[in-house]
Motif scaffolding. Structure first.
Motif, short mmCIF file in Angstrom:
data_model
loop_
_atom_site.label_atom_id
_atom_site.label_comp_id
_atom_site.label_asym_id
_atom_site.label_seq_id
_atom_site.Cartn_x
_atom_site.Cartn_y
_atom_site.Cartn_z
N GLU A 6 0.84 -1.16 -0.04
CA GLU A 6 0.04 -0.15 -0.22
C GLU A 6 0.93 1.20 0.05
O GLU A 6 2.10 1.29 0.49
CB GLU A 6 -0.82 0.17 1.18
CG GLU A 6 -1.86 -1.09 1.22
CD GLU A 6 -1.20 -2.23 2.37
OE1 GLU A 6 -1.81 -3.10 2.71
OE2 GLU A 6 0.32 -2.14 2.68
N SER A 7 0.33 2.41 -0.55
CA SER A 7 0.86 3.88 -0.51
C SER A 7 -0.34 4.55 -0.29
O SER A 7 -1.36 4.32 -0.96
CB SER A 7 1.78 3.88 -1.54
OG SER A 7 1.35 3.77 -2.79
N GLY A 8 0.18 6.13 -0.09
CA GLY A 8 -0.59 7.00 -0.31
C GLY A 8 -1.39 7.57 0.84
O GLY A 8 -2.17 8.47 0.94
N SER A 21 -2.99 3.56 -3.11
CA SER A 21 -2.82 2.78 -4.10
C SER A 21 -2.14 1.39 -3.53
O SER A 21 -1.61 1.42 -2.40
CB SER A 21 -1.80 3.39 -5.09
OG SER A 21 -2.25 4.33 -5.57
N CYS A 22 -2.61 -0.04 -4.33
CA CYS A 22 -2.04 -1.02 -3.92
C CYS A 22 -1.28 -1.42 -5.18
O CYS A 22 -1.92 -1.79 -6.16
CB CYS A 22 -3.29 -1.81 -3.27
SG CYS A 22 -2.96 -3.61 -2.94
N ALA A 23 -0.14 -1.82 -5.01
CA ALA A 23 0.87 -2.50 -5.66
C ALA A 23 1.03 -3.95 -5.67
O ALA A 23 0.88 -4.42 -4.22
CB ALA A 23 1.96 -1.87 -6.49
N ALA A 24 1.38 -4.67 -6.36
CA ALA A 24 1.48 -6.28 -6.29
C ALA A 24 3.08 -6.52 -6.65
O ALA A 24 3.50 -6.28 -7.81
CB ALA A 24 0.42 -6.96 -6.90
N VAL A 80 -4.47 -1.39 -7.81
CA VAL A 80 -5.78 -1.26 -7.13
C VAL A 80 -5.58 0.02 -6.27
O VAL A 80 -4.88 0.34 -5.68
CB VAL A 80 -6.15 -2.38 -6.30
CG1 VAL A 80 -7.71 -2.03 -5.86
CG2 VAL A 80 -6.27 -3.56 -7.03
N TYR A 81 -7.04 1.04 -6.47
CA TYR A 81 -6.91 2.20 -5.89
C TYR A 81 -8.29 2.42 -4.90
O TYR A 81 -9.23 1.65 -5.06
CB TYR A 81 -6.99 3.56 -7.01
CG TYR A 81 -5.91 3.37 -7.85
CD1 TYR A 81 -6.38 2.90 -9.24
CD2 TYR A 81 -4.63 3.95 -7.95
CE1 TYR A 81 -5.32 2.76 -10.17
CE2 TYR A 81 -3.57 4.03 -8.76
CZ TYR A 81 -4.17 3.52 -10.07
OH TYR A 81 -2.99 3.52 -10.90
N LEU A 82 -8.14 3.30 -3.97
CA LEU A 82 -9.11 3.60 -3.05
C LEU A 82 -9.10 4.99 -3.02
O LEU A 82 -8.25 5.71 -2.29
CB LEU A 82 -8.95 3.08 -1.72
CG LEU A 82 -10.16 3.36 -0.61
CD1 LEU A 82 -11.63 2.55 -1.33
CD2 LEU A 82 -10.00 2.79 0.61
N GLN A 83 -10.18 5.79 -3.82
CA GLN A 83 -10.21 7.05 -3.94
C GLN A 83 -11.28 7.47 -2.60
O GLN A 83 -12.27 6.94 -2.50
CB GLN A 83 -10.88 7.53 -5.00
CG GLN A 83 -11.04 9.17 -4.98
CD GLN A 83 -9.87 9.95 -4.87
OE1 GLN A 83 -8.89 9.59 -5.77
NE2 GLN A 83 -9.80 11.02 -3.96
#
Length: 125
Positions: A6-8, A21-24, A80-83
């Motif tokens: 995760e980041s942000g 943001s979620c990167a894999a 994957v995002y979470l706004q």
């Protein structure tokens, strides 16, 4: 296996916005159902939003964030995002990205196999 990262997260005033943001790493996210959970101090981990493995798949939100948060995924970018808009102090928590194999969108954290380390979101009043 996939390892979400995760980041942000950060500190924001009430009414403000953040995008997580979620990167894999390890494998592509396109084969996994993805979800965001959060955990505030002294509380259990709770479902926030989820999206099934297809880009146009099923989406679900917790009642407490409906109309304010939006989950999305970009399988081409493996993200994957979470706004999160109109943030409230009660949204303060550590936010986790989680992945599970299969297409069913589950709401329980027990059904997710892979977890990120979490990112802190703090909303000041």
């Amino acid at each position: 296996q996939v390892q979400p990262v995760e980041s942000g997260g950060g500190l924001v005033q009430a009414g403000g916005s953040l995008r997580l943001s979620c990167a894999a790493s390890g494998r592509t996210l396109s084969s996994y159902t993805m979800a965001w959970f959060r955990q505030a101090p002294g509380k259990e981990r709770e479902f926030v939003a989820g999206i099934s493995w297809r880009s146009y798949g099923q989406i679900a939100y917790a009642d407490s964030v409906k109309g304010r948060f939006t989950i999305s995924r970009d399988n081409a970018k493996n993200l994957v995002y979470l706004q999160m808009n109109n943030l409230k102090p009660e949204d303060t928590a550590v936010y986790y990205c989680a992945a599970r194999t299969g297409s069913r969108l589950a709401l329980s954290p027990n059904e997710y196999d892979y977890w990120g380390q979490g990112t802190q979101v703090t909303v000041s009043s």
